[in-house]
Design an enzyme around this catalytic site. Structure first.
Site, PDB file in Angstrom:
ATOM      1  N   ARG A  63       0.887  -1.066  -0.012  1.00  0.00           N
ATOM      2  CA  ARG A  63       0.182  -0.118  -0.086  1.00  0.00           C
ATOM      3  C   ARG A  63       0.983   1.439   0.226  1.00  0.00           C
ATOM      4  O   ARG A  63       1.980   0.952   0.168  1.00  0.00           O
ATOM      5  CB  ARG A  63      -0.785  -0.102   1.222  1.00  0.00           C
ATOM      6  CG  ARG A  63      -0.203  -0.365   2.278  1.00  0.00           C
ATOM      7  CD  ARG A  63      -0.911   0.225   3.942  1.00  0.00           C
ATOM      8  NE  ARG A  63      -0.754   1.330   3.963  1.00  0.00           N
ATOM      9  CZ  ARG A  63       0.429   2.146   4.288  1.00  0.00           C
ATOM     10  NH1 ARG A  63       1.471   1.473   4.544  1.00  0.00           N
ATOM     11  NH2 ARG A  63       0.160   3.310   4.281  1.00  0.00           N
ATOM     12  N   ARG A  97      -6.550   0.129  -7.334  1.00  0.00           N
ATOM     13  CA  ARG A  97      -6.890   0.801  -6.283  1.00  0.00           C
ATOM     14  C   ARG A  97      -7.175   2.385  -7.139  1.00  0.00           C
ATOM     15  O   ARG A  97      -6.045   3.186  -7.273  1.00  0.00           O
ATOM     16  CB  ARG A  97      -5.922   1.295  -5.145  1.00  0.00           C
ATOM     17  CG  ARG A  97      -6.132   0.079  -4.285  1.00  0.00           C
ATOM     18  CD  ARG A  97      -5.425   0.060  -2.877  1.00  0.00           C
ATOM     19  NE  ARG A  97      -6.197   1.007  -2.050  1.00  0.00           N
ATOM     20  CZ  ARG A  97      -6.091   1.434  -0.897  1.00  0.00           C
ATOM     21  NH1 ARG A  97      -4.846   1.437  -0.511  1.00  0.00           N
ATOM     22  NH2 ARG A  97      -6.962   2.196  -0.212  1.00  0.00           N
ATOM     23  N   ASP A 252      -2.385  10.557  -1.784  1.00  0.00           N
ATOM     24  CA  ASP A 252      -2.511   9.641  -2.938  1.00  0.00           C
ATOM     25  C   ASP A 252      -2.843  10.219  -4.123  1.00  0.00           C
ATOM     26  O   ASP A 252      -2.651   9.486  -5.177  1.00  0.00           O
ATOM     27  CB  ASP A 252      -3.583   8.518  -2.366  1.00  0.00           C
ATOM     28  CG  ASP A 252      -3.250   7.710  -1.110  1.00  0.00           C
ATOM     29  OD1 ASP A 252      -3.141   6.665  -1.487  1.00  0.00           O
ATOM     30  OD2 ASP A 252      -3.208   8.114  -0.055  1.00  0.00           O
ATOM     31  N   LYS A 263      -5.347   9.653   3.130  1.00  0.00           N
ATOM     32  CA  LYS A 263      -6.323   8.670   3.855  1.00  0.00           C
ATOM     33  C   LYS A 263      -7.257   9.376   4.799  1.00  0.00           C
ATOM     34  O   LYS A 263      -7.110  10.535   5.345  1.00  0.00           O
ATOM     35  CB  LYS A 263      -5.284   7.736   5.028  1.00  0.00           C
ATOM     36  CG  LYS A 263      -5.961   6.914   5.848  1.00  0.00           C
ATOM     37  CD  LYS A 263      -6.659   5.924   5.247  1.00  0.00           C
ATOM     38  CE  LYS A 263      -5.832   5.047   4.365  1.00  0.00           C
ATOM     39  NZ  LYS A 263      -6.596   4.009   3.650  1.00  0.00           N
TER      40      LYS A 263
END
Length: 381
Positions: A63, A97, A252, A263
């Site tokens: 991740r 993702r 991200d 997040k």
């Protein structure tokens, strides 16, 4: 392609390699440190095809935006080296993702290298080697970028909060577990620690999957950093008590207007930071800036399973009986859960974006475009 991923114990050195490419006699594999089992167990997954890597990405065994880009590139190289359909593997990996722009970019980079080698008359082995070389180059670049972000970020901290002895609040995990190097936001805090300038690292627990409690605390402990864990809901009391000098988070995806997807739980920290006049700093590589995404509303936010909220699960994601996806219910049966993986912070709440190519402050579309253009010019020279 069959889902082929095997597990083994890991002897993890201080550098905590989150992934590596290996070529045993039976064929190449991408070896991942299984982050779902940290901090209790350091074990590895050896993935031999794209479906196995996709599963590792979706379950968060691997991740973090920069590392997902690297993993995606290696996934394309893996498919090429083992004779699978590269285009099919690339599609599968890029969609694993959707919020993390680095993943698709890493996939495209390796896929383009593979296609270019094939178009130039190379055989399957040469094309596979080109894809692997692209992945390895991305891996090296990310490690170097991490070092540069740490330097840029610490210099900015010293400017914004003079005197050293910084008290830094961070959210989720942004260290070596998300990077080819020592990370993004965490790397800045680590640089401060090494120079004797870190008084306290406040580590948000990061519900519901506890990446702060499990992973950031794990990394901080390995480095001997002074850190304290807190529940996400306790952050406000820290600000009110004047115990936070700056907030450091990763990203991200950063949209063209400077909106930052990170997040979930990052946006509330930005609001608290603004109210309490505390710098809110985003640390991310230039590859995280997506000038094709105009603003925060255009960022696709991944929605995850409700059971992550309604059940208490072990770090491995397994319940007390060992079944995957099982857990101890903490809400009444049938409870619906809202579980976005990310939230979006508008640019007016971001003090600065720190990248390996420099710092953007104030955060505007024009400043981000200039930064990206500068990085492209240097890369091509």
């Amino acid at each position: 392609m069959a889902d082929q991923c095997t597990r083994g114990s890991a002897d993890i050195p201080d550098s905590i390699p989150a992934l590596r490419w290996e070529e045993p006699p039976e064929g190449p594999v991408l070896v991942l440190l299984d982050q779902t089992r940290l901090p209790g167990e350091e074990s590895e997954l050896a993935c031999t095809d794209a479906p196995a890597l996709v599963e590792a990405i979706r379950t968060l065994a691997v991740r973090g935006a920069p590392l997902l880009g690297i993993a995606g590139a290696y996934g394309v190289a893996l498919a090429a080296a083992r004779g699978f359909d590269v285009a099919d593997a690339a599609r599968m990996l890029a969609a694993a993702r959707p919020t993390a722009v680095n993943l698709a970019r890493g996939v495209r980079r390796a896929q383009a290298a593979h296609a270019a080698a094939a178009a130039a008359g190379g055989d399957e082995r040469a094309a596979a080697a080109a894809a692997l070389a692209a992945a390895q180059a991305l891996h090296r670049e990310d490690a170097e970028g991490s070092r540069r972000m740490a330097r840029e970020g610490l210099a900015l901290l010293d400017e914004l909060v003079p005197g050293g002895q910084h008290r830094l609040l961070t959210h989720c995990n942004t260290g070596a577990l998300v990077s080819g190097g020592e990370g993004t936001a965490f790397a800045v805090a680590l640089a401060a620690h090494r120079e004797g300038k870190l008084r306290r690292l406040w580590v948000d627990e990061t519900r519901p999957l506890l990446q702060g409690a499990r992973l950031t605390a794990y990394e901080a402990a390995r480095h001997g950093m002074p850190y304290t864990l807190l529940t996400d809901s306790a952050a406000g009391s820290l600000f009110a008590a004047g115990e936070v000098d700056a907030v450091l988070i990763g990203a991200d995806r950063i949209a063209a207007d400077g909106s930052v997807a990170n997040k979930v739980g990052s946006y509330p920290l930005a609001v608290l930071a603004r109210y309490h006049h505390v710098p809110f700093i985003v640390v991310a590589p230039v590859t995280t800036i997506d000038m094709d995404t105009p603003d925060g509303a255009a960022i696709e936010v991944e929605q995850r399973s409700g059971h992550e909220v309604t059940e208490a699960v072990s770090p491995s994601g397994r319940g007390v009986g060992g079944e995957a996806g099982g857990g101890v219910p903490i809400a009444p049966l049938g409870t619906q859960a809202y579980n976005p993986a990310f939230d979006v912070t508008p640019p007016e709440l971001v003090t600065a974006v720190v990248t390996e190519w420099g710092v953007v402050s104030p955060v505007t579309e024009g400043a981000l475009e200039q930064l990206c253009a500068r990085s492209r010019q240097v890369s091509m020279s």
